[in-house]
Design an enzyme around this catalytic site. Structure first.
Site, mmCIF file in Angstrom:
data_model
loop_
_atom_site.group_PDB
_atom_site.id
_atom_site.type_symbol
_atom_site.label_atom_id
_atom_site.label_comp_id
_atom_site.label_asym_id
_atom_site.label_seq_id
_atom_site.Cartn_x
_atom_site.Cartn_y
_atom_site.Cartn_z
ATOM 1 N N ARG A 185 0.817 -1.208 0.000
ATOM 2 C CA ARG A 185 0.000 0.000 0.000
ATOM 3 C C ARG A 185 0.852 1.260 0.000
ATOM 4 O O ARG A 185 0.521 2.250 -0.625
ATOM 5 C CB ARG A 185 -0.910 0.000 1.234
ATOM 6 C CG ARG A 185 -1.412 1.373 1.584
ATOM 7 C CD ARG A 185 -2.747 1.480 2.230
ATOM 8 N NE ARG A 185 -3.099 0.439 3.108
ATOM 9 C CZ ARG A 185 -4.072 -0.447 2.866
ATOM 10 N NH1 ARG A 185 -4.728 -0.389 1.735
ATOM 11 N NH2 ARG A 185 -4.360 -1.358 3.751
ATOM 12 N N TYR A 186 1.958 1.228 0.770
ATOM 13 C CA TYR A 186 2.802 2.403 0.915
ATOM 14 C C TYR A 186 4.000 2.292 -0.037
ATOM 15 O O TYR A 186 4.362 1.198 -0.443
ATOM 16 C CB TYR A 186 3.318 2.496 2.353
ATOM 17 C CG TYR A 186 2.241 2.702 3.394
ATOM 18 C CD1 TYR A 186 1.619 3.937 3.542
ATOM 19 C CD2 TYR A 186 1.868 1.669 4.246
ATOM 20 C CE1 TYR A 186 0.653 4.136 4.516
ATOM 21 C CE2 TYR A 186 0.904 1.857 5.228
ATOM 22 C CZ TYR A 186 0.301 3.097 5.363
ATOM 23 O OH TYR A 186 -0.642 3.281 6.328
ATOM 24 N N ARG A 243 7.282 0.106 1.692
ATOM 25 C CA ARG A 243 7.194 -1.027 2.621
ATOM 26 C C ARG A 243 5.988 -1.901 2.310
ATOM 27 O O ARG A 243 5.007 -1.434 1.732
ATOM 28 C CB ARG A 243 7.152 -0.540 4.075
ATOM 29 C CG ARG A 243 6.038 0.456 4.385
ATOM 30 C CD ARG A 243 6.464 1.305 5.570
ATOM 31 N NE ARG A 243 5.400 2.156 6.074
ATOM 32 C CZ ARG A 243 5.043 3.312 5.530
ATOM 33 N NH1 ARG A 243 5.625 3.740 4.429
ATOM 34 N NH2 ARG A 243 4.078 4.032 6.069
ATOM 35 N N CYS A 291 -3.263 -17.898 14.286
ATOM 36 C CA CYS A 291 -2.778 -17.179 15.465
ATOM 37 C C CYS A 291 -2.837 -18.115 16.669
ATOM 38 O O CYS A 291 -3.497 -19.154 16.628
ATOM 39 C CB CYS A 291 -3.636 -15.952 15.750
ATOM 40 S SG CYS A 291 -3.424 -14.613 14.557
ATOM 41 N N CYS A 317 -8.516 -12.735 18.379
ATOM 42 C CA CYS A 317 -9.101 -11.504 18.903
ATOM 43 C C CYS A 317 -10.440 -11.323 18.195
ATOM 44 O O CYS A 317 -10.497 -11.380 16.960
ATOM 45 C CB CYS A 317 -8.203 -10.315 18.584
ATOM 46 S SG CYS A 317 -6.484 -10.527 19.081
ATOM 47 N N CYS A 360 -10.723 -8.906 15.165
ATOM 48 C CA CYS A 360 -9.627 -9.044 14.187
ATOM 49 C C CYS A 360 -9.972 -8.397 12.848
ATOM 50 O O CYS A 360 -10.979 -8.712 12.223
ATOM 51 C CB CYS A 360 -9.298 -10.512 13.963
ATOM 52 S SG CYS A 360 -7.997 -10.762 12.721
ATOM 53 N N ARG A 406 -8.518 -8.920 10.166
ATOM 54 C CA ARG A 406 -8.305 -9.893 9.089
ATOM 55 C C ARG A 406 -9.122 -11.161 9.319
ATOM 56 O O ARG A 406 -8.755 -12.234 8.842
ATOM 57 C CB ARG A 406 -6.814 -10.198 8.991
ATOM 58 C CG ARG A 406 -6.266 -10.026 7.600
ATOM 59 C CD ARG A 406 -4.773 -9.825 7.588
ATOM 60 N NE ARG A 406 -4.423 -8.423 7.634
ATOM 61 C CZ ARG A 406 -3.450 -7.901 8.368
ATOM 62 N NH1 ARG A 406 -2.718 -8.667 9.134
ATOM 63 N NH2 ARG A 406 -3.228 -6.601 8.341
ATOM 64 N N ASP A 446 -10.998 -0.955 13.563
ATOM 65 C CA ASP A 446 -11.386 -1.031 12.148
ATOM 66 C C ASP A 446 -12.858 -1.416 12.022
ATOM 67 O O ASP A 446 -13.429 -2.047 12.913
ATOM 68 C CB ASP A 446 -10.526 -2.076 11.420
ATOM 69 C CG ASP A 446 -9.105 -1.581 11.177
ATOM 70 O OD1 ASP A 446 -8.892 -0.361 11.172
ATOM 71 O OD2 ASP A 446 -8.216 -2.440 10.999
ATOM 72 N N ASP A 500 -7.123 3.675 10.494
ATOM 73 C CA ASP A 500 -6.714 3.049 9.235
ATOM 74 C C ASP A 500 -7.881 3.296 8.278
ATOM 75 O O ASP A 500 -8.979 2.776 8.470
ATOM 76 C CB ASP A 500 -6.431 1.550 9.444
ATOM 77 C CG ASP A 500 -5.322 1.057 8.523
ATOM 78 O OD1 ASP A 500 -5.130 1.676 7.454
ATOM 79 O OD2 ASP A 500 -4.673 0.056 8.865
ATOM 80 N N LYS A 544 -2.888 4.431 7.277
ATOM 81 C CA LYS A 544 -3.059 4.956 8.635
ATOM 82 C C LYS A 544 -3.013 6.480 8.623
ATOM 83 O O LYS A 544 -2.076 7.067 8.080
ATOM 84 C CB LYS A 544 -1.954 4.415 9.529
ATOM 85 C CG LYS A 544 -2.014 2.904 9.703
ATOM 86 C CD LYS A 544 -0.773 2.378 10.393
ATOM 87 C CE LYS A 544 -0.762 0.886 10.455
ATOM 88 N NZ LYS A 544 -0.434 0.244 9.164
HETATM 89 C C1 LIG Z 1 0.339 -0.738 8.998
HETATM 90 C C2 LIG Z 1 0.799 -1.115 7.695
HETATM 91 C C3 LIG Z 1 2.153 -0.960 7.335
HETATM 92 C C4 LIG Z 1 3.176 -0.395 8.283
HETATM 93 O O1 LIG Z 1 2.887 0.940 8.614
HETATM 94 P P1 LIG Z 1 3.862 1.797 9.524
HETATM 95 O O2 LIG Z 1 3.141 3.084 9.752
HETATM 96 O O3 LIG Z 1 5.148 1.943 8.772
HETATM 97 O O4 LIG Z 1 4.059 1.014 10.794
HETATM 98 C C5 LIG Z 1 2.531 -1.322 6.073
HETATM 99 N N1 LIG Z 1 1.635 -1.813 5.184
HETATM 100 C C6 LIG Z 1 0.339 -1.949 5.484
HETATM 101 C C7 LIG Z 1 -0.592 -2.455 4.437
HETATM 102 C C8 LIG Z 1 -0.121 -1.614 6.755
HETATM 103 O O5 LIG Z 1 -1.419 -1.773 7.055
#
Ligand SMILES: *Cc1c(COP(=O)(O)O)cnc(C)c1O
Length: 394
Positions: free
Chosen positions: A123-124, A127, A136, A140, A143, A145, A304, A341, A348
């Site tokens: 998404r980002y 990362r 798990c 929870c 959850c 997911r 969420d 989120d 986020k």
């Molecule tokens: C939370 C999340 C991350 C990591 O986010 P950070 O703010 O860097 O901790 C990376 N990818 C996805 C899809 C996430 O939901």
């Protein structure tokens, strides 16, 4: 003043062996025994607890949505006489899970539409989230997911590991891989080590982290050998998930200390939950106890919009009130970032109390934690083209 004993709030207590008085310490401390003996049926639940009608109906629903499963270690933390207790609400299913509010979704953060490869959420820009398993130690009830974890629902997670590694290799912009699931710490040391090796073999990946609730649900898993294995893959960080100070038992504290002793920096991700931690007092106790365990509170998540979670959802106003009650009043290291989120998949978004009251080209007016108001001059930037044009037209 300094000779006072710690308040009960910050004391670490072991609840073992609790409901399992006849189990030997060797078995109790064996994580495989803990997994094998999880409370995972209505019958087991009723053997051990006075189950309310709401929980009875909830446990029946769980079989087709999100499994009931609680490790003996965590089960002992459940408040036997308080059906609304903060541990119980997190892991014992309730009938309200069958109710879906109009704004609730199966995939609230739009993860399925951000998966270039099955199991990899990108998404980002720099990362990725790597969903390595759908299991798990315990489940929870809120959850995010739940559509894919536990094996009870209709959807399945089919992570394609080779395709995922190929994607990571090809995408040189990815510098941070976050192992999640499910919970990667349910893998054997060897299997997890293999995954860490594969990721570490990719030169542009600088930073690896694991999101896990195993240190809390199953502290027995954090063995010295396991920690020594992790140590080979630094920089390796871990985000744990604690919502209530009662979860920080002596065993959990010792497990977290072992990780920290092996150089794993620890963060905590809490979810704001009604009846669990939706008060400044509980959150203050939690964040202070986390610092004692060398865990830095990282995020506080607004719950969420997962289907069947309305009974656990606290308001955004409450989340802001909690942050306002912490910031300035206690150590900055103890204050997490409160985030939403974004529904549908925006990532986020930080949500903060309004400390900036006014801001223009000349000044910024801010409010401190006591409500006092201060002015700070905005810095003029006289030599930018923008200002030159304004100051010397022509
Ligand atoms: C939370 C999340 C991350 C990591 O986010 P950070 O703010 O860097 O901790 C990376 N990818 C996805 C899809 C996430 O939901």
């Amino acid at each position: 003043m300094s000779s006072q004993s710690p308040s009960p709030a910050t004391q670490f207590i072991s609840h073992a062996p609790g409901h399992w008085p006849d189990v030997s310490p060797e078995q109790w401390n064996d994580w495989k025994w803990q997994l094998k003996n999880r409370v995972n049926s209505l019958k087991r639940l009723e053997d051990l607890l006075e189950v309310t009608p709401e929980e009875h109906a909830g446990a029946l629903l769980a079989g087709s949505k999100l499994s009931l499963s609680i490790t003996p270690h965590f089960f002992n933390l459940i408040e036997p006489d308080d059906a609304g207790g903060p541990i119980r609400r997190q892991v014992v299913p309730r009938v309200e899970e069958g109710h879906t509010a109009p704004w609730e979704m199966a995939d609230p953060c739009g993860e399925d539409s951000h998966m270039p490869v099955p199991g990899l959420v990108h998404r980002y820009p720099d990362r990725v989230l790597f969903l390595v398993t759908d299991r798990c130690a315990s489940y929870c009830r809120y959850c995010t997911r739940s559509r894919v974890v536990s094996g009870a629902g209709e959807q399945e997670l089919h992570t394609n590991f080779e395709e995922a590694f190929a994607y990571l290799e090809k995408h040189t912009e990815i510098r941070d891989v976050l192992f999640s699931g499910g919970d990667a710490l349910l893998f054997s040391d060897d299997k997890l080590e293999y995954l860490l090796q594969r990721v570490r073999a990719i030169s542009h990946i600088e930073f690896v982290r694991i999101g896990s609730r195993v240190p809390i649900f199953l502290p027995q898993r954090i063995t010295p050998e396991f920690c020594r294995m992790l140590q080979k893959y630094h920089p390796l960080w871990m985000s744990v998930h604690v919502n209530h100070p009662r979860e920080l038992t002596t065993e959990v504290r010792d497990a977290l200390n072992r990780l920290a002793d092996h150089g794993v920096p620890l963060g905590n991700q809490s979810v704001l939950l009604a009846g669990v931690n939706d008060s400044v007092e509980v959150m203050r106790e939690l964040v202070h106890k986390l610092l004692l365990c060398r865990v830095r509170p990282y995020y506080l998540y607004q719950c969420d919009l997962i289907q069947g979670s309305s009974h656990l959802r606290a308001s955004v106003a409450k989340g802001i009130e909690i942050i306002e009650g912490l910031r300035g009043h206690t150590s900055g290291y103890a204050v997490p970032q409160y985030v939403i989120d974004a529904p549908g998949g925006g990532g986020k978004v930080p949500v903060n109390p309004g400390y900036v009251l006014f801001h223009d080209d000349e000044k910024v007016v801010v409010r401190n934690y006591e409500g006092k108001i201060f002015e700070y001059p905005e810095v003029a930037i006289p030599f930018t083209n923008h200002h030159k044009t304004e100051l010397c037209p022509g």
